[in-house]
Design a protein around this motif. Structure first.
Motif, PDB file in Angstrom:
ATOM      1  N   SER A  30       0.809  -1.213   0.000  1.00 20.21           N
ATOM      2  CA  SER A  30       0.000   0.000   0.000  1.00 20.21           C
ATOM      3  C   SER A  30       0.847   1.270   0.000  1.00 20.21           C
ATOM      4  N   VAL A  31       0.454   2.222  -0.861  1.00 13.59           N
ATOM      5  CA  VAL A  31       1.062   3.553  -0.849  1.00 13.59           C
ATOM      6  C   VAL A  31       0.038   4.582  -0.397  1.00 13.59           C
ATOM      7  N   GLY A  32      -1.097   4.106   0.124  1.00  8.66           N
ATOM      8  CA  GLY A  32      -2.146   5.034   0.535  1.00  8.66           C
ATOM      9  C   GLY A  32      -2.638   5.791  -0.686  1.00  8.66           C
ATOM     10  N   SER A  33      -2.567   7.109  -0.609  1.00  8.93           N
ATOM     11  CA  SER A  33      -2.945   7.931  -1.759  1.00  8.93           C
ATOM     12  C   SER A  33      -1.729   8.642  -2.353  1.00  8.93           C
ATOM     13  N   TYR A  34      -0.504   8.235  -1.909  1.00 11.69           N
ATOM     14  CA  TYR A  34       0.709   8.941  -2.294  1.00 11.69           C
ATOM     15  C   TYR A  34       1.256   8.463  -3.630  1.00 11.69           C
ATOM     16  N   LEU A  35       0.459   8.696  -4.640  1.00 11.20           N
ATOM     17  CA  LEU A  35       0.807   8.224  -5.967  1.00 11.20           C
ATOM     18  C   LEU A  35       0.691   9.383  -6.948  1.00 11.20           C
ATOM     19  N   ALA A  36       1.739   9.575  -7.741  1.00 12.85           N
ATOM     20  CA  ALA A  36       1.782  10.656  -8.719  1.00 12.85           C
ATOM     21  C   ALA A  36       2.000  10.079 -10.110  1.00 12.85           C
ATOM     22  N   TRP A  37       1.637  10.862 -11.097  1.00 12.28           N
ATOM     23  CA  TRP A  37       1.831  10.498 -12.499  1.00 12.28           C
ATOM     24  C   TRP A  37       2.590  11.618 -13.214  1.00 12.28           C
ATOM     25  N   TYR A  38       3.496  11.208 -14.100  1.00 15.36           N
ATOM     26  CA  TYR A  38       4.277  12.144 -14.907  1.00 15.36           C
ATOM     27  C   TYR A  38       4.168  11.757 -16.373  1.00 15.36           C
ATOM     28  N   GLN A  39       4.314  12.736 -17.212  1.00 18.91           N
ATOM     29  CA  GLN A  39       4.360  12.550 -18.661  1.00 18.91           C
ATOM     30  C   GLN A  39       5.754  12.953 -19.139  1.00 18.91           C
ATOM     31  N   GLN A  40       6.327  12.165 -20.020  1.00 17.17           N
ATOM     32  CA  GLN A  40       7.614  12.539 -20.600  1.00 17.17           C
ATOM     33  C   GLN A  40       7.581  12.306 -22.107  1.00 17.17           C
ATOM     34  N   LYS A  41       7.867  13.356 -22.838  1.00 18.91           N
ATOM     35  CA  LYS A  41       7.975  13.262 -24.284  1.00 18.91           C
ATOM     36  C   LYS A  41       9.448  13.111 -24.660  1.00 18.91           C
ATOM     37  N   PRO A  42       9.723  12.554 -25.829  1.00 20.34           N
ATOM     38  CA  PRO A  42      11.122  12.341 -26.238  1.00 20.34           C
ATOM     39  C   PRO A  42      11.938  13.626 -26.175  1.00 20.34           C
ATOM     40  N   GLY A  43      13.088  13.533 -25.521  1.00 15.34           N
ATOM     41  CA  GLY A  43      13.981  14.674 -25.438  1.00 15.34           C
ATOM     42  C   GLY A  43      13.549  15.754 -24.474  1.00 15.34           C
ATOM     43  N   GLN A  44      12.486  15.504 -23.716  1.00  8.56           N
ATOM     44  CA  GLN A  44      11.990  16.504 -22.777  1.00  8.56           C
ATOM     45  C   GLN A  44      12.084  16.004 -21.344  1.00  8.56           C
ATOM     46  N   THR A  45      11.951  16.942 -20.419  1.00 12.23           N
ATOM     47  CA  THR A  45      11.948  16.566 -19.016  1.00 12.23           C
ATOM     48  C   THR A  45      10.561  16.065 -18.621  1.00 12.23           C
ATOM     49  N   PRO A  46      10.493  15.273 -17.568  1.00  9.17           N
ATOM     50  CA  PRO A  46       9.180  14.835 -17.096  1.00  9.17           C
ATOM     51  C   PRO A  46       8.326  16.019 -16.656  1.00  9.17           C
ATOM     52  N   ARG A  47       7.024  15.812 -16.744  1.00  8.70           N
ATOM     53  CA  ARG A  47       6.052  16.845 -16.370  1.00  8.70           C
ATOM     54  C   ARG A  47       5.059  16.223 -15.408  1.00  8.70           C
ATOM     55  N   LEU A  48       4.879  16.860 -14.272  1.00 12.15           N
ATOM     56  CA  LEU A  48       3.919  16.352 -13.294  1.00 12.15           C
ATOM     57  C   LEU A  48       2.498  16.545 -13.804  1.00 12.15           C
ATOM     58  N   LEU A  49       1.728  15.453 -13.797  1.00 15.88           N
ATOM     59  CA  LEU A  49       0.324  15.508 -14.200  1.00 15.88           C
ATOM     60  C   LEU A  49      -0.613  15.462 -12.996  1.00 15.88           C
ATOM     61  N   ILE A  50      -0.410  14.455 -12.164  1.00 13.01           N
ATOM     62  CA  ILE A  50      -1.325  14.114 -11.077  1.00 13.01           C
ATOM     63  C   ILE A  50      -0.515  13.857  -9.817  1.00 13.01           C
ATOM     64  N   TYR A  51      -0.991  14.350  -8.671  1.00 11.09           N
ATOM     65  CA  TYR A  51      -0.369  14.012  -7.396  1.00 11.09           C
ATOM     66  C   TYR A  51      -1.447  13.581  -6.413  1.00 11.09           C
ATOM     67  N   ASP A  52      -1.023  12.872  -5.389  1.00  6.49           N
ATOM     68  CA  ASP A  52      -1.959  12.352  -4.384  1.00  6.49           C
ATOM     69  C   ASP A  52      -3.143  11.664  -5.048  1.00  6.49           C
TER      70      ASP A  52
END
Lengths: 123, 107
Positions: B28-50
């Motif tokens: 279990s991670v509770g609700s501590y789950l995030a999602w990131y998007q990464q396009k080729p050659g780019q840095t990750p981008r935060l989409l969703i947290y908690d």
């Protein structure tokens, strides 16, 4: 706009050392937790190390097992710079290294990233 | 260490279709789950947290859901700019960990 400007990557021989820097601007750097994440060529993201902010009770650092004892994270809050000292480099440390800012209210979720620097370990 | 397993590894879809990405945690991670998007050659981008909170500037077509060990990122109708690699990440405990990623590719 939040800026994280990285420097210090390069080609280094196995066993060598490098210091990565991440200069922060346009936000209150001392009050944010900061983290290093790396990405080997063609691979996924790997957490490396984190350091707490001045808002936390006491400065604390955290490391992935794969780098513990070889890497040291630090910060200079007077200069708004995050560092990663990397020693005893191995081929498997070859990666793009990103610095990342912890999000407000979720310190270890990363809402801003540096541009990344490539560290290549090769003889 | 909490292991995050993402599935599928690759998702082939057309613009306008719905994308459903899965992230399963080894404990279990509770609700501590995030999602990131990464396009080729780019840095990750935060989409969703908690689990379900969209980051600043993220369009409403991105929706996060789940709890404990099973999480989902849904993109309701794919736009051309959404074709990328998506990573989940837990901040429940040390060491922080990322999933292996799901690539959403154009069919």
């Amino acid at each position: 706009e939040v800026q994280l400007l990285q420097s210090g990557g390069g080609l280094v021989q196995p066993g060598g050392s490098l210091r990565l820097s991440c200069e922060a601007s346009e936000f209150a750097f001392p009050t944010y937790a900061m983290t290093w994440v790396r990405q080997a060529p063609g691979k996924g993201l790997e957490w490396v190390s984190s350091i707490t902010s001045i808002s936390d009770s006491g400065l604390r650092t955290y490391y992935a097992d794969s780098v513990k004892g070889r890497f040291t994270i630090s910060r200079d809050n007077s200069k708004n710079i995050l560092y990663l000292q990397i020693n005893s480099l191995r081929a498997e440390d070859t990666a793009v290294y990103y610095c990342a800012r912890g999000s407000r209210g979720a310190n270890y979720v990363f809402d801003s990233w540096g541009q990344g620097v490539l560290v290549t370990v090769s003889s | 260490e909490i292991v995050l397993t993402q599935s599928p590894a690759t998702l082939s879809l057309s613009p306008g279709e719905r994308a459903t990405l899965s992230c399963r945690a080894s404990q279990s991670v509770g609700s501590y789950l995030a999602w990131y998007q990464q396009k080729p050659g780019q840095t990750p981008r935060l989409l969703i947290y908690d689990t379900s909170n969209r980051a600043t500037g993220i369009p409403a077509r991105f929706r996060g859901s789940g709890s404990e060990t099973d999480f989902t990122l849904t993109i309701s109708s794919l736009e051309p700019e959404d074709f990328a690699v998506y990573y989940c990440q837990q901040s429940r405990s040390w060491p922080l960990t990322f999933g292996g990623g799901t690539e959403v590719e154009i069919k």
